[in-house]
Design an enzyme around this catalytic site. Structure first.
Site, mmCIF file in Angstrom:
data_model
loop_
_atom_site.group_PDB
_atom_site.id
_atom_site.type_symbol
_atom_site.label_atom_id
_atom_site.label_comp_id
_atom_site.label_asym_id
_atom_site.label_seq_id
_atom_site.Cartn_x
_atom_site.Cartn_y
_atom_site.Cartn_z
ATOM 1 N N HIS B 124 0.908 -1.253 -0.061
ATOM 2 C CA HIS B 124 0.079 -0.038 -0.040
ATOM 3 C C HIS B 124 0.955 1.457 0.037
ATOM 4 O O HIS B 124 1.261 1.771 -1.197
ATOM 5 C CB HIS B 124 -0.928 0.162 1.173
ATOM 6 C CG HIS B 124 -1.789 1.260 1.306
ATOM 7 N ND1 HIS B 124 -2.173 1.666 2.473
ATOM 8 C CD2 HIS B 124 -2.628 2.020 0.399
ATOM 9 C CE1 HIS B 124 -2.806 2.746 2.399
ATOM 10 N NE2 HIS B 124 -3.351 2.764 1.165
ATOM 11 N N CYS B 148 -0.822 0.201 9.715
ATOM 12 C CA CYS B 148 -0.694 1.445 9.210
ATOM 13 C C CYS B 148 -2.179 1.804 8.622
ATOM 14 O O CYS B 148 -2.882 2.699 9.067
ATOM 15 C CB CYS B 148 0.213 1.828 7.976
ATOM 16 S SG CYS B 148 1.913 2.042 8.773
ATOM 17 N N HIS B 149 -2.620 1.174 7.593
ATOM 18 C CA HIS B 149 -3.841 1.341 7.177
ATOM 19 C C HIS B 149 -4.803 -0.241 6.812
ATOM 20 O O HIS B 149 -5.735 -0.322 6.426
ATOM 21 C CB HIS B 149 -3.907 1.734 5.566
ATOM 22 C CG HIS B 149 -3.007 3.082 5.687
ATOM 23 N ND1 HIS B 149 -1.526 3.116 5.337
ATOM 24 C CD2 HIS B 149 -3.070 4.381 6.068
ATOM 25 C CE1 HIS B 149 -1.036 4.376 5.481
ATOM 26 N NE2 HIS B 149 -2.248 5.095 5.919
ATOM 27 N N GLY B 150 -4.467 -1.085 7.983
ATOM 28 C CA GLY B 150 -5.097 -2.294 8.102
ATOM 29 C C GLY B 150 -5.325 -3.164 6.852
ATOM 30 O O GLY B 150 -6.195 -3.621 6.354
#
Lengths: 417, 184
Positions: B124, B148-150
């Site tokens: 990502h 960080c963003h799953g």
């Protein structure tokens, strides 16, 4: 009025709000320039281009350089061996300094011969001398960065010059060093300042150009253009002339970089700095040699330092030392002889600065140093009074086109004097 | 006056064409010159020879027990090496390709199914996913989880859930012997 000049509507829109195109058109395109400039007038633009080359290659080198005593030398060697095209970029920067000084020295001697420092161009000249001073400081600190033997001992000797100042000398030197000898703090601050000063030079160069464009270029005849018939637009006449000169300059520059990259350097600087041992014969870079000769010529610590800085300082007051109203050396028969003697004197000082400080070299250095100051402080003021100049042409056009050029010249001289 | 007339005679269409040719040729040469000067100044930012020389490493994997994972540094980035258990291998192999965002079989991602070697950088935005240490959150698919963003990765390092677009990257590597792999 000037908005009509641009056919592009976007340019016109911007120019109405921010007249940058009008400015450029005025200063770089239609800018009226004396039509009799010779090739010595190329060196101003060459100096500007050299400055740009130095800043661009310098920024790029800073991306791979490490300002630390343990890594500086290695990081420079890494630039030479491992960084892509690093050898080329470093050799451009290294030789660029020398070429910058060659160009600037010719530019200065041009000004000296053609009286470009005389009214109304005194400030233009003073700003130029200021640029020279900044260049010297920048070049000196740049030479320290590779942290070779010459870097280290050059830094030691030059910073020690300040110890000659009575009372506070030692404290100043400690302040410059950030310690008790040239060491890591010194290297760090020299790097910071070496990066900063070129941008100060850019600032002074801009002022230099503003002052230049106030009255326009001087010219080989040294009389003011009397009207549009004496000038041509800067573009294309002088852009093309500058580009031709630039191509010759770049050819010589490239030849040096590719075939003699270390000709103007000193092999001892490829030995890593060693604070325990001074090289047997240390010399500064060639462009400092005349000043170095003056430093060594005076057998007194403070006196030598004062003489060396005085050699530059005297240039600041030159417009008030040479009082002759005739600008161009072409019309000053005696000045002309002394000008060339002075050029020879500077070359001699350069040679002597590179020789060991012993025997006949010391004597010759003293004679040449004395002559240097005599030229400015005695000969030029005296010549302004006793010299009878040759008659000046009536106008630039007449001097170029011939014919009745000299008619009535005598009265013109009287008027000027 | 005579001079002006001579100039005018020279302004024939043939002469104008020649001048245009000279102007265009000059600009072209200047352009080539500038581009060839610009290139070294840009290319110097690419990895230097000594940086490239450090571009491969060897790792001894004989000490990694089943179920254990180690992280090694290669080209400045973490490389995950996991000695997978039978359960992990079976579950990685049994996944339907249609369930995957970036379809890839487990076989395509390993040389030896016991050892999964991948670059531990979330596809990502470059964070390092959790799941290497015992006690780390491993995500809903028993692999890795990027905090960080799953993004959830499975036991083959494939993206299963979250914003990451691609599976964890497999570096070029080979088994120098049974016990040593050479990455890069």
């Amino acid at each position: 009025m000037s908005a009509d000049k641009f056919s592009n509507p976007v340019v016109r829109w911007i120019d109405h709000r921010l007249p940058i195109f009008t400015f450029m058109d005025h200063e770089l395109n239609e800018y009226p320039t004396p039509k009799n400039l010779n090739y010595f007038w190329n060196f101003g633009s060459l100096a500007g281009i050299s400055l740009v080359i130095m800043i661009v290659t310098g920024i790029v080198l800073a991306m791979s350089y490490t300002p630390h005593v343990d890594y500086a030398f290695q990081s420079v060697e890494r630039i030479m061996r491992d960084v892509n095209h690093g050898w080329l970029i470093r050799y451009i920067h290294m030789n660029g300094a020398s070429f910058f000084f060659i160009v600037v020295f010719i530019h200065i001697f041009r000004g000296l011969y053609y009286g470009s420092y005389k009214a109304p161009r005194e400030l233009l000249w003073i700003l130029g001398v200021l640029i020279l001073l900044l260049m010297m400081a920048t070049a000196f600190m740049g030479y320290v960065l590779p942290w070779g033997q010459m870097s280290f001992w050059g830094a030691t000797v030059i910073t020690n010059l300040f110890s000659a100042i009575p009372m506070v000398g030692d404290s100043i030197v400690t302040l410059l060093w950030g310690g008790f000898s040239v060491d890591n703090p010194t290297l760090n601050r020299f790097f910071a300042l070496h990066y900063l000063m070129p941008f100060l030079i850019v600032g002074v160069v801009i002022l230099h150009l503003v002052a230049l464009h106030r009255f326009g270029s001087n010219n080989p005849i040294g009389i003011d253009p009397s009207g549009p018939q004496d000038t041509v637009p800067f573009h294309p006449y002088y852009t093309i002339k500058d580009f031709f000169g630039l191509s010759i300059f770049l050819s010589l520059f490239a030849a040096t970089i590719f075939f003699f990259p270390n000709f103007m350097g000193h092999p001892d600087n490829y030995i890593p700095a060693n604070p325990m041992q001074t090289p047997a014969h240390i010399v500064p870079e060639w462009y400092f040699l005349p000043f170095y000769a003056i430093l060594r010529a005076v057998p007194d610590k403070l006196g030598g330092v004062l003489a060396m800085f005085g050699a530059i300082a005297v240039l600041f007051i030159l417009p008030w030392l040479d009082r002759s109203p005739i600008r161009s050396g072409n019309f000053r028969p005696i000045f002309r002889i002394f000008f060339w003697v002075f050029v020879a004197d500077c070359v001699a000082l350069g040679y002597l600065g590179g020789m060991p400080a012993e025997g006949i070299y010391v004597v010759l250095s003293r004679v040449a140093t004395a002559w240097y100051f005599l030229h400015f402080l005695a000969i030029l003021p005296l010549l302004s009074v006793i010299e009878t100049p040759r008659p000046l042409p009536q106008s630039l056009s007449k001097s170029v086109l011939g014919g009745t050029a000299m008619a009535g010249a005598a009265s013109a001289v009287k008027e000027k004097v | 006056m005579a001079k002006t007339q001579t100039l005018k005679q020279e302004d024939t269409p043939a002469n104008m064409g020649r001048r245009d040719f000279i102007v265009v040729a000059s600009y072209a040469m200047a352009g080539i010159g500038l581009a060839s000067v610009a290139w070294p100044l840009i290319d110097q930012m690419n990895p230097a020879a000594d940086t490239l020389a450090l571009a491969s490493i060897e790792v001894d994997i004989s000490k990694i027990e089943v179920g254990q994972a180690v992280t090694v540094k290669w080209r400045g980035k973490p490389v995950f090496i996991r000695h997978r258990s039978e359960t992990e291998i079976t579950s990685a192999q049994s996944v339907q390709l249609s369930d995957l965002k970036d379809p890839q079989t487990d076989d395509e991602r390993v040389t030896n199914p016991q050892f999964l070697v991948m670059i531990g950088v979330c596809t990502h935005l470059g964070c390092v996913p959790l799941g290497q240490k015992t006690g780390d959150v491993k995500g809903e698919y028993d692999g890795w989880f990027c905090p960080c963003h799953g993004s959830h990765y499975d036991s083959s390092g494939r993206i299963r859930k979250g914003p990451a677009p691609l599976n964890l990257e497999i570096p070029p590597y080979q088994f120098a012997s049974d016990a040593v792999i050479k990455i890069g």
